[in-house]
Design an enzyme around this catalytic site. Sequence first.
Site, PDB file in Angstrom:
ATOM      1  N   LYS A  92       0.829  -1.277   0.140  1.00  0.00           N
ATOM      2  CA  LYS A  92       0.006  -0.020  -0.145  1.00  0.00           C
ATOM      3  C   LYS A  92       0.915   1.169   0.071  1.00  0.00           C
ATOM      4  O   LYS A  92       1.990   1.388   0.367  1.00  0.00           O
ATOM      5  CB  LYS A  92      -0.902   0.010   1.252  1.00  0.00           C
ATOM      6  CG  LYS A  92      -0.132   0.182   2.607  1.00  0.00           C
ATOM      7  CD  LYS A  92      -0.981   0.217   3.781  1.00  0.00           C
ATOM      8  CE  LYS A  92      -0.154   0.266   5.010  1.00  0.00           C
ATOM      9  NZ  LYS A  92      -1.024   0.318   6.225  1.00  0.00           N
TER      10      LYS A  92
ATOM     11  N   ARG B  32     -10.252   0.720  15.430  1.00  0.00           N
ATOM     12  CA  ARG B  32     -10.134   1.499  14.075  1.00  0.00           C
ATOM     13  C   ARG B  32     -11.186   0.890  13.033  1.00  0.00           C
ATOM     14  O   ARG B  32     -12.314   0.588  13.442  1.00  0.00           O
ATOM     15  CB  ARG B  32      -8.875   1.470  13.626  1.00  0.00           C
ATOM     16  CG  ARG B  32      -8.336   2.553  12.673  1.00  0.00           C
ATOM     17  CD  ARG B  32      -6.895   2.595  12.297  1.00  0.00           C
ATOM     18  NE  ARG B  32      -6.359   1.264  11.810  1.00  0.00           N
ATOM     19  CZ  ARG B  32      -5.130   1.399  11.578  1.00  0.00           C
ATOM     20  NH1 ARG B  32      -4.146   2.129  11.641  1.00  0.00           N
ATOM     21  NH2 ARG B  32      -5.005  -0.023  10.638  1.00  0.00           N
TER      22      ARG B  32
ATOM     23  N   TYR C 176      13.972  30.877   6.645  1.00  0.00           N
ATOM     24  CA  TYR C 176      12.940  31.535   7.065  1.00  0.00           C
ATOM     25  C   TYR C 176      13.030  31.856   8.730  1.00  0.00           C
ATOM     26  O   TYR C 176      13.579  30.920   9.486  1.00  0.00           O
ATOM     27  CB  TYR C 176      11.635  31.232   6.885  1.00  0.00           C
ATOM     28  CG  TYR C 176      11.210  31.196   5.519  1.00  0.00           C
ATOM     29  CD1 TYR C 176      11.065  32.194   4.506  1.00  0.00           C
ATOM     30  CD2 TYR C 176      11.114  29.909   4.710  1.00  0.00           C
ATOM     31  CE1 TYR C 176      11.012  32.355   3.510  1.00  0.00           C
ATOM     32  CE2 TYR C 176      10.672  30.084   3.345  1.00  0.00           C
ATOM     33  CZ  TYR C 176      10.481  31.081   2.840  1.00  0.00           C
ATOM     34  OH  TYR C 176      10.297  31.054   1.622  1.00  0.00           O
TER      35      TYR C 176
ATOM     36  N   MET D  38       9.878  24.828   1.119  1.00  0.00           N
ATOM     37  CA  MET D  38       8.904  24.011   0.301  1.00  0.00           C
ATOM     38  C   MET D  38       9.830  23.055  -0.419  1.00  0.00           C
ATOM     39  O   MET D  38       9.552  22.037  -0.693  1.00  0.00           O
ATOM     40  CB  MET D  38       8.158  24.876  -0.343  1.00  0.00           C
ATOM     41  CG  MET D  38       7.204  24.014  -1.275  1.00  0.00           C
ATOM     42  SD  MET D  38       5.814  25.065  -2.109  1.00  0.00           S
ATOM     43  CE  MET D  38       4.884  25.701  -0.855  1.00  0.00           C
TER      44      MET D  38
END
Length: 381
Positions: free
Chosen positions: A36, A135, A269, A322
Site C-alpha cells: 500500500k 479503528r 525563514y 518548500m
Amino acid sequence: MTWYPARAVVDLSAITHNVTTLKNKAGQAQVMAVVKADAYGHGLLPAARAALAGGATWLGVAQTSEALALRAAGITEPRIVTWLYAPGAPMADLLAADVDVSVAAPWALDALVEAAQATGRTARVHLKIDTGLGRNGLTPPQLDDLLPALMRAQADETVSVVGIWSHLAFADAPEHSTVRAQAGVFEQAVAAAERAGAHLEVRHLANSAAVLTWPSVRYDLVRPGLACYGLSPIPDQAGPADLGLVPAMTLEARLATVKPVPAGTGLSYAHQYTTARATTVGVVPLGYADGIPRHASGSDASPGGPLQVGGRRLAVAGRVSMDQVMVDLGPGATDQPGDTVTLFGPGHHGEPTAEDWARAAGTISYEIVTRLGARVPREYV
C-alpha cells in the site's frame, strides 16, 4: 525520466531479500507483502514484483485503485486483498479483476452482494474484525449480527468467506498485554465464523512487528509491510541488521549552490539558525514539498535532520522550506555545486538512516519513506 536534482534509489534485491527473510521467520504461514501507499514510497509495481520474487504469495493494499493497478500491470498470479474504501467503491471492477475484498461494515457486504449479482462473479471476502485497535472493522457483536446474512450470501454463491483478519494495537511492544488479549478476541471471531459455516482459507493478524516477535499469532498468513522495505518496526529494541533486514531506499540530492558567509548570518525563514563563525553554506534542493519533514528544521539550539556530505555527518541548518534546505558545510569546506548529499540510506557507509530522520522529526520511519514526494524520481537497481 524527467531530470530532477535529487533521486530515491531503491534496491529491489533488498526487498526480495527482506521478504525471503520474513518468509523464513513465518514458518508455515504464507506471506502477504503489503504494498500500500506506493509500496511505502518505494514504487508499487517494482516493489510488488520484488516481493513476489522473495516468496510472497499474497499482496495487500489499502486502496482499491492500488489493487486494480496491480492487476492492470499484469500481476495476475498472487491473491490480492484490498481493505479500505467508502460507499461508491468500484466493487464490480474489483470482482472482475479477481481481487479479494475486506468487509469491515454491514453496508460493505450489501455493496459486494450487489456487485456479485451484477457481474455474476462470486466475491471473495475477508472479514475485518476490530479486536481492540478501535479503528476499521466489525466489532464482535456486529459480526454476530452479520453472520446470518453472510451465510445466506455464501449459500447463494454471491460471496465466499475465505478469510478473517484483524490488526494489532501494540505489536511493536511485544510484551504488551493487549497482543494476547486481541489474539483471544480474534480466535473467538474465527470460531464464530466457522460455526456459522465459513470455509476459511486464511486467518491473518501478524504485521511486521508480530511476524518478528510473536510466533503464536502468525496463523495461516502474515502481513509484513515496513519490514519488507528493510526498516525495523521495533526500532527501540532492534535495528534492521539485528533482524536480518536491509533498508531498500537511499535518498540523495545534489548541492545546488555553495557560498561563503560571515559569522552571524541567518539561514532560511525566521533565522532560527545563525552561523556561529565565518563558514560555507550549501543549498540542498529538497524541501517539504518533497516530503522532507518541516519538524526536522535546525536551530541554534538543536540540529535539524541529518545529512551526509563528503563523508561528513552534518545537519539541516534553519527551517525546512518548500523546495530546499540549508546545510552549514563548515569553514574552509571544499564542497562544490553538484556534489552528492545523502539524506538517508541503509547506514552501511555512515550515512543517516530513515530512523535517524524519524527521531529528528519526532515521528516514525514509516512516515519518512511514505511521505517522499512524487516529484522525486525513483531509480531502481
